[in-house]
Design a protein around this motif. Structure first.
Motif, PDB file in Angstrom:
ATOM      1  N   UNK A 195       4.165 -54.568  27.594  1.00  0.00           N
ATOM      2  CA  UNK A 195       3.957 -53.157  27.957  1.00  0.00           C
ATOM      3  C   UNK A 195       5.223 -52.540  28.550  1.00  0.00           C
ATOM      4  N   UNK A 196       5.442 -51.293  28.148  1.00  0.00           N
ATOM      5  CA  UNK A 196       6.556 -50.540  28.738  1.00  0.00           C
ATOM      6  C   UNK A 196       6.035 -49.203  29.256  1.00  0.00           C
ATOM      7  N   UNK A 197       6.521 -48.819  30.393  1.00  0.00           N
ATOM      8  CA  UNK A 197       6.105 -47.540  30.963  1.00  0.00           C
ATOM      9  C   UNK A 197       7.307 -46.657  31.195  1.00  0.00           C
ATOM     10  N   UNK A 198       7.157 -45.688  32.064  1.00  0.00           N
ATOM     11  CA  UNK A 198       8.261 -44.783  32.374  1.00  0.00           C
ATOM     12  C   UNK A 198       7.979 -44.129  33.712  1.00  0.00           C
ATOM     13  N   UNK A 199       9.006 -43.588  34.303  1.00  0.00           N
ATOM     14  CA  UNK A 199       8.834 -42.883  35.579  1.00  0.00           C
ATOM     15  C   UNK A 199       7.974 -41.649  35.354  1.00  0.00           C
ATOM     16  N   UNK A 200       7.213 -41.271  36.354  1.00  0.00           N
ATOM     17  CA  UNK A 200       6.410 -40.054  36.274  1.00  0.00           C
ATOM     18  C   UNK A 200       7.328 -38.848  36.483  1.00  0.00           C
ATOM     19  N   UNK A 201       6.879 -37.667  36.025  1.00  0.00           N
ATOM     20  CA  UNK A 201       7.643 -36.458  36.367  1.00  0.00           C
ATOM     21  C   UNK A 201       7.772 -36.370  37.895  1.00  0.00           C
ATOM     22  N   UNK A 202       8.911 -35.900  38.358  1.00  0.00           N
ATOM     23  CA  UNK A 202       9.230 -35.926  39.802  1.00  0.00           C
ATOM     24  C   UNK A 202       8.127 -35.320  40.668  1.00  0.00           C
ATOM     25  N   UNK A 203       7.536 -34.235  40.202  1.00  0.00           N
ATOM     26  CA  UNK A 203       6.537 -33.553  41.034  1.00  0.00           C
ATOM     27  C   UNK A 203       5.286 -34.410  41.206  1.00  0.00           C
ATOM     28  N   UNK A 204       4.836 -35.013  40.114  1.00  0.00           N
ATOM     29  CA  UNK A 204       3.633 -35.857  40.199  1.00  0.00           C
ATOM     30  C   UNK A 204       3.909 -37.085  41.071  1.00  0.00           C
ATOM     31  N   UNK A 205       5.100 -37.642  40.905  1.00  0.00           N
ATOM     32  CA  UNK A 205       5.449 -38.806  41.715  1.00  0.00           C
ATOM     33  C   UNK A 205       5.440 -38.440  43.206  1.00  0.00           C
ATOM     34  N   UNK A 206       6.013 -37.310  43.526  1.00  0.00           N
ATOM     35  CA  UNK A 206       6.074 -36.877  44.929  1.00  0.00           C
ATOM     36  C   UNK A 206       4.663 -36.703  45.489  1.00  0.00           C
ATOM     37  N   UNK A 207       3.773 -36.150  44.678  1.00  0.00           N
ATOM     38  CA  UNK A 207       2.385 -35.953  45.132  1.00  0.00           C
ATOM     39  C   UNK A 207       1.700 -37.282  45.419  1.00  0.00           C
ATOM     40  N   UNK A 208       1.898 -38.219  44.492  1.00  0.00           N
ATOM     41  CA  UNK A 208       1.244 -39.525  44.656  1.00  0.00           C
ATOM     42  C   UNK A 208       1.810 -40.277  45.859  1.00  0.00           C
ATOM     43  N   UNK A 209       3.125 -40.158  46.054  1.00  0.00           N
ATOM     44  CA  UNK A 209       3.736 -40.807  47.218  1.00  0.00           C
ATOM     45  C   UNK A 209       3.188 -40.197  48.501  1.00  0.00           C
ATOM     46  N   UNK A 210       3.089 -38.879  48.495  1.00  0.00           N
ATOM     47  CA  UNK A 210       2.585 -38.191  49.687  1.00  0.00           C
ATOM     48  C   UNK A 210       1.140 -38.604  49.968  1.00  0.00           C
ATOM     49  N   UNK A 211       0.394 -38.892  48.900  1.00  0.00           N
ATOM     50  CA  UNK A 211      -1.010 -39.294  49.070  1.00  0.00           C
ATOM     51  C   UNK A 211      -1.123 -40.769  49.468  1.00  0.00           C
ATOM     52  N   UNK A 212       0.029 -41.444  49.554  1.00  0.00           N
ATOM     53  CA  UNK A 212       0.026 -42.848  49.978  1.00  0.00           C
ATOM     54  C   UNK A 212      -0.480 -43.802  48.911  1.00  0.00           C
ATOM     55  N   UNK A 213      -0.400 -43.410  47.646  1.00  0.00           N
ATOM     56  CA  UNK A 213      -0.890 -44.305  46.578  1.00  0.00           C
ATOM     57  C   UNK A 213       0.027 -45.522  46.427  1.00  0.00           C
ATOM     58  N   UNK A 214      -0.558 -46.708  46.213  1.00  0.00           N
ATOM     59  CA  UNK A 214       0.289 -47.897  46.021  1.00  0.00           C
ATOM     60  C   UNK A 214       1.011 -47.854  44.678  1.00  0.00           C
ATOM     61  N   UNK A 215       2.170 -48.451  44.647  1.00  0.00           N
ATOM     62  CA  UNK A 215       2.933 -48.507  43.393  1.00  0.00           C
ATOM     63  C   UNK A 215       3.749 -49.781  43.362  1.00  0.00           C
ATOM     64  N   UNK A 216       4.265 -50.097  42.187  1.00  0.00           N
ATOM     65  CA  UNK A 216       5.197 -51.227  42.042  1.00  0.00           C
ATOM     66  C   UNK A 216       6.487 -50.687  41.442  1.00  0.00           C
ATOM     67  N   UNK A 217       7.596 -51.333  41.778  1.00  0.00           N
ATOM     68  CA  UNK A 217       8.854 -51.017  41.098  1.00  0.00           C
ATOM     69  C   UNK A 217       8.905 -51.890  39.852  1.00  0.00           C
ATOM     70  N   UNK A 218       9.007 -51.266  38.700  1.00  0.00           N
ATOM     71  CA  UNK A 218       9.124 -52.030  37.455  1.00  0.00           C
ATOM     72  C   UNK A 218      10.507 -51.845  36.845  1.00  0.00           C
ATOM     73  N   UNK A 219      10.967 -52.908  36.194  1.00  0.00           N
ATOM     74  CA  UNK A 219      12.219 -52.841  35.443  1.00  0.00           C
ATOM     75  C   UNK A 219      11.962 -52.037  34.180  1.00  0.00           C
ATOM     76  N   UNK A 220      12.816 -51.092  33.872  1.00  0.00           N
ATOM     77  CA  UNK A 220      12.667 -50.326  32.635  1.00  0.00           C
ATOM     78  C   UNK A 220      13.463 -51.009  31.527  1.00  0.00           C
ATOM     79  N   UNK A 221      12.743 -51.602  30.572  1.00  0.00           N
ATOM     80  CA  UNK A 221      13.451 -52.255  29.465  1.00  0.00           C
ATOM     81  C   UNK A 221      14.211 -51.231  28.626  1.00  0.00           C
ATOM     82  N   UNK A 222      13.630 -50.039  28.506  1.00  0.00           N
ATOM     83  CA  UNK A 222      14.322 -48.996  27.730  1.00  0.00           C
ATOM     84  C   UNK A 222      15.679 -48.685  28.372  1.00  0.00           C
ATOM     85  N   UNK A 223      15.655 -48.497  29.707  1.00  0.00           N
ATOM     86  CA  UNK A 223      16.914 -48.186  30.404  1.00  0.00           C
ATOM     87  C   UNK A 223      17.879 -49.369  30.333  1.00  0.00           C
TER      88      UNK A 223
END
Ligand code: GLU
Length: 280
Positions: free
Chosen positions: A119-147
């Motif tokens: 599976x490969x994912x991607x970063x969320x648009x900055x605004x959505x990411x900021x909202x989720x961070x502000x809401x305290x949602x858990x996340x993981x740092x993943x290596x981007x194979x594409x990058x």
């Protein structure tokens, strides 16, 4: 200077399989006139326990092994891993992933078994990411194979296998990190995950030869990629066969009867165990 290591996680008692791995590495260091270092892989605070760490020292001492001190305990070096994570973030090689394993399984739907690993994912648009961070949602740092692929620009990565992978892989191997998908390199709570800690430590400890079981052969592909992205040296790898019990299955932490302390309690001597495993 030949430097190899044994890197157990203190999440259970050592069993025959660990003894074989430790003896193989220790013997290789002795034969090469090199060094044998011990590393305690205790980044998972929920599963690591001090009594298992104490038992590691007791059991390895009982086996007759000696190791360089001080022992590196991963939990004492989180700053090193954070520095590497920060370097990857600065280069745009990792992204915050808010998806759980269940979400990813749903994304993949009826894709063939194993697709989850790729599976490969991607970063969320900055605004959505900021909202989720502000809401305290858990996340993981993943290596981007594409990058990572873009950063490498098609340059193939290889590593030298002096032992054997599970399918007989030997010699100069071309790494195929795509097999493992966008691996997790850190979690919000734990701060670092296995692959990142291993490559950082192998480099900091000057490990020239990684000697470990074939069950970790596949991990080498992404570890090789991380070495390239972090500009770290690549050790030589020697993956060894896995010991199996009378039932043909490999030893695992759940086989309580095969722990070294249990064998010791039943009167097995380290000499007998070493001989049985083909040492001395
Ligand atoms: N800590 C890992 C384990 O106990 C070994 C890591 C390695 O040898 O790269 O399975």
């Amino acid at each position: 200077m030949f430097i190899t290591r044994f890197a157990p996680s203190p999440t259970g008692y050592l069993h025959r399989g660990h003894a074989f791995s430790a003896l193989t590495a220790h013997e290789a260091a002795r034969a090469a006139g090199g060094r044998f270092v011990l590393r305690i892989e205790d980044i998972d605070a929920t599963r690591s326990r001090p009594e298992f760490e104490t038992a590691i020292y007791e059991d390895l001492g009982w086996l007759g092994l000696a190791w360089d001190v001080p022992v590196r305990r991963q939990s004492e070096h989180l700053d090193d891993y954070h520095a590497s994570l920060a370097a990857l973030a600065t280069s745009g090689l990792i992204y915050r992933c808010f998806r759980t394993r269940k979400d990813i399984a749903e994304d993949i739907g009826r894709a063939p078994h194993g697709a989850m690993d790729a599976w490969r994912g991607a970063a969320l648009p900055a605004e959505e990411e900021a909202q989720r961070l502000a809401a305290g949602e858990p996340y993981a740092w993943r290596l981007s194979l594409d990058a990572a692929e873009t950063a490498l620009g098609g340059r193939p990565l290889t590593f030298r296998e002096e032992g054997h992978g599970p399918n007989g892989e030997h010699g100069l191997i071309t790494a195929d990190p795509a097999l493992g998908g966008d691996v997790v390199l850190a979690r919000k709570d734990v701060g670092v995950a296995y692959h990142l800690a291993v490559v950082v430590d192998d480099a900091l400890q000057g490990v020239t030869h990684v000697i470990r079981g074939q069950d970790l052969f596949e991990a080498t592909h992404v570890q090789r990629l991380l070495q390239a992205l972090l500009d770290l040296p690549t050790p030589i790898y020697r993956h060894h066969r896995l010991l199996t019990g009378a039932d043909g299955k490999r030893f695992a932490k759940r086989d309580k009867a095969q722990t070294l302390r249990d064998l010791r309690a039943h009167g097995v001597t380290p000499e007998a165990l070493r001989r049985e495993m083909g040492f001395d």
